[in-house]
Enzyme design. Structure first.
Site, PDB file in Angstrom:
ATOM      1  N   GLU A  89      -9.668   2.735  -5.384  1.00 38.90           N
ATOM      2  CA  GLU A  89      -9.403   3.949  -4.985  1.00 38.90           C
ATOM      3  C   GLU A  89      -8.084   4.463  -5.836  1.00 38.90           C
ATOM      4  O   GLU A  89      -7.158   5.094  -5.017  1.00 38.90           O
ATOM      5  CB  GLU A  89      -9.091   4.099  -3.627  1.00 38.90           C
ATOM      6  CG  GLU A  89     -10.375   3.723  -2.564  1.00 38.90           C
ATOM      7  CD  GLU A  89     -10.085   3.659  -1.152  1.00 38.90           C
ATOM      8  OE1 GLU A  89     -11.134   3.962  -0.286  1.00 38.90           O
ATOM      9  OE2 GLU A  89      -8.891   3.372  -0.717  1.00 38.90           O
ATOM     10  N   ASP A 121       0.897  -1.451   0.023  1.00 33.27           N
ATOM     11  CA  ASP A 121      -0.068  -0.164  -0.034  1.00 33.27           C
ATOM     12  C   ASP A 121       0.862   1.213  -0.052  1.00 33.27           C
ATOM     13  O   ASP A 121       2.165   1.014  -0.268  1.00 33.27           O
ATOM     14  CB  ASP A 121      -0.991  -0.160   1.151  1.00 33.27           C
ATOM     15  CG  ASP A 121      -2.294   0.435   0.903  1.00 33.27           C
ATOM     16  OD1 ASP A 121      -2.082   1.704   0.353  1.00 33.27           O
ATOM     17  OD2 ASP A 121      -3.282  -0.035   0.947  1.00 33.27           O
ATOM     18  N   HIS A 134      -2.841   3.332  -4.588  1.00 26.92           N
ATOM     19  CA  HIS A 134      -2.214   2.625  -3.179  1.00 26.92           C
ATOM     20  C   HIS A 134      -0.680   2.227  -3.400  1.00 26.92           C
ATOM     21  O   HIS A 134      -0.426   1.095  -3.072  1.00 26.92           O
ATOM     22  CB  HIS A 134      -3.104   1.581  -2.701  1.00 26.92           C
ATOM     23  CG  HIS A 134      -4.375   2.153  -2.167  1.00 26.92           C
ATOM     24  ND1 HIS A 134      -4.579   2.600  -0.925  1.00 26.92           N
ATOM     25  CD2 HIS A 134      -5.664   2.088  -2.627  1.00 26.92           C
ATOM     26  CE1 HIS A 134      -5.591   3.135  -0.647  1.00 26.92           C
ATOM     27  NE2 HIS A 134      -6.405   2.665  -1.726  1.00 26.92           N
TER      28      HIS A 134
HETATM   29  C1  ACM Z   1     -11.062  -0.706   0.189  1.00 27.46           C
HETATM   30  O1  ACM Z   1     -11.437  -0.542   1.567  1.00 27.46           O
HETATM   31  N1  ACM Z   1     -10.119   0.454  -0.277  1.00 27.46           N
HETATM   32  C2  ACM Z   1     -11.247  -1.880  -0.589  1.00 27.46           C
END
Ligand code: ACM
Length: 541
Positions: free
Chosen positions: A315, A177, A248
């Site tokens: 995201e 991440d 991420h």
């Molecule tokens: C997530 O909670 N961004 C998968």
């Protein structure tokens, strides 16, 4: 007997007990050696009994076998457990079913069976019974984020033990991440040399004014990963690795700045992120990035034998792609409509790449935007809608809606929850979670592989905090995933709580720092990290 998750069918044979003693043998039929090893190690340690090899026909023996009749009736993961006055007969539909039956056997022995050494003066005994059992879903998952906070290998192995004790069978390992890269990739050493450490960490959620001004990090070597995968496999748990792309990814870009959008920002100035939220620093949609991640995934495939490989896809902020001449040129070259099309192309590349290698891609529900290859599967996290759309389009789905099974979200409305983020999801809320939404036809519902609880660790800096957020809600979740519960409104939560009274004693014996039913203990409160609960949505991680 208070078994959790509740078995499908329990019939008391008669009053009475079978008390295993020093002479009790363990007889292992063909294909049962894994469970034999586990029983001797685990129950042997807890009871002090040697469990020497025994003959199947003997009295005073725990007999393990595989039984095709059970396979036919209950499937590979089904089992039948008979506790008789003269011994135990445990039969599985397959090795996995046998192992789940051994988990039930351990629960029947009482909370002391969850210790690592016998307590003086205690005699183990099993109530006479017959249990027939099988799971509702084949995917009974737990996702653990080891990127936001690194969890040492021993704690990961312990988590696998806790999963096994609850008959959960998929460990979704969120390895990368913005805040850290946690798996050694031999051809790209900087991913862990640089990407696995950050200089400081936001203390509490992202609106908190506090910082923990010390370095945080760590990673698993490839041998650590092999050990984790093997340890999981012995427990019939599949480890599904997640390498999150194209968002991420700030830790990876910090390690290899050429992976970022170098025509928009100076990526050499980035650091492994020390804050929470969603970083705008995403991967550049270039051939170089694709080749780099093919290299990463090649090593990942060598380490993780699972059919599914998770590529994240959640995201991904598109601002840099909007500003990047390189990204815009790629949009034009591909003839896609916009940046969403670019994301879809990026994911699609790895969908094909994995399929060519006999694997299946799974990603968060954002990967639906722009179309997916047939065999790709979706983790539906923003609610049920992504999962419904995916199932209707013929894709397999794992239901993990944040509104129900994000275990980082607080479990009580009180201001003394340790770091109370987002929605309140009580134990009862989780118990009444239904993975298959009523809108789906039976055929569409067949695409729901199962369900998964997700543990994001921004506000969990160590194993104790992970325990607190995860338990007891994971026990309720396990029952949702395994047992054939009635519709949410009809579920017997009071009965579950009564069984939990026994289960808390098992968790105590295991040393799990769960949230007690009456609220946090003084040492579990975190005064000062956060003044007041934050309402969700949106999540405040
Ligand atoms: C997530 O909670 N961004 C998968």
């Amino acid at each position: 007997m208070d078994v959790i998750p509740e078995p499908r069918h329990v019939a008391a044979h008669q009053d009475g007990y079978f008390a295993p003693g020093p002479a009790t043998g363990l007889s292992a039929g063909d294909g049962t050696q894994g469970t034999e090893r586990w029983l001797r190690a685990t129950l042997g340690a807890a009871t002090g009994l040697p469990l020497p090899p025994g003959e199947a026909g003997d009295d005073d023996v725990i007999r393990l076998s595989l039984d095709p009749a059970i396979t036919a009736e209950l499937g590979e993961e089904g089992y039948r457990l008979d506790v008789l006055p003269n011994g135990v007969r445990l039969a599985g539909g397959g090795p996995a079913g046998l192992f789940w039956g051994a988990q039930t056997l351990r629960q029947l022995l009482g909370p002391d069976a969850f210790r690592r050494a016998p307590l003086p003066g205690r005699r183990p005994r099993l109530p006479l019974t017959r249990i027939q059992d099988a799971p509702r879903f084949r995917w009974r998952g737990l996702m653990l984020d080891v990127a936001r906070h690194f969890l040492p290998k021993d704690d990961v192995l312990r988590q696998l033990d806790l999963m096994a004790a609850h008959k959960l069978n998929v460990f979704h390992f969120h390895l990368t991440d913005d805040q850290g890269w946690r798996v050694e990739i031999e051809r790209y050493p900087r991913l862990t040399e640089v990407g696995s450490w950050r200089t400081r960490t936001k203390s509490g959620h992202r609106a908190s004014p506090l910082w923990d001004e010390k370095p945080h990090g760590g990673f698993y070597t490839q041998d650590d990963i092999r050990e984790i995968v093997a340890y999981a496999a012995e427990r019939h748990i599949t480890v599904v690795p997640e390498i999150d792309v194209p968002g991420h990814s700030q830790a990876a870009i910090t390690a290899y700045p050429e992976l970022g959008n170098t025509d928009v920002i100076d990526t050499t100035a980035l650091s492994v992120w020390d804050n929470w939220g969603i970083s705008p620093n995403v991967l550049a949609p270039t051939d170089n990035t694709l080749r780099f991640y093919e290299g990463v995934f090649e090593e990942i495939l060598g380490l993780f034998p699972s059919e599914f490989v998770h590529v994240g896809g959640d995201e991904c902020l598109k601002d840099q792609w909007r500003q990047s001449p390189t990204a815009q040129a790629r949009i034009a070259e591909l003839g896609v409509a916009d940046e969403d099309g670019l994301q879809s192309w990026f994911i699609g590349h790895f969908d094909t790449w994995l399929a060519e290698r006999g694997r299946r891609l799974i990603g968060w529900d954002e990967i639906l935007e722009g179309g997916l290859a047939d065999k790709a599967a979706v983790s539906s996290w923003r609610g049920y809608q992504g999962g419904i759309a995916a199932a209707r389009a013929g894709h397999d789905v794992v239901m993990c809606p944040e509104q129900h099974v994000y275990l980082d979200y607080r479990q009580d409305g009180g201001a003394d929850e340790p770091v109370p983020i987002a929605y309140v999801r009580t134990l009862e809320d989780v118990y009444r979670f239904e993975p298959v939404p009523p809108e789906l036809t039976p055929e569409e519902a067949g695409h729901v592989l199962g369900t998964q609880a997700n543990v994001w660790t921004e506000v969990m800096e160590d194993r104790g905090r992970v325990d607190y957020q995860t338990f007891p809600r994971l026990s309720a979740f396990a029952e949702v995933a395994w047992s054939s519960l009635p519709a949410p409104a009809e579920r017997d939560f009071a009965g579950f709580e009564r069984r939990m009274a026994t289960h808390y004693r098992r968790l105590d014996a295991l040393g799990v720092a769960y949230r007690p039913p009456s609220g946090p203990l003084p040492w579990q409160r975190r005064p000062g990290v956060l003044g007041r609960p934050i309402e969700g949505p949106p999540p405040n991680r």
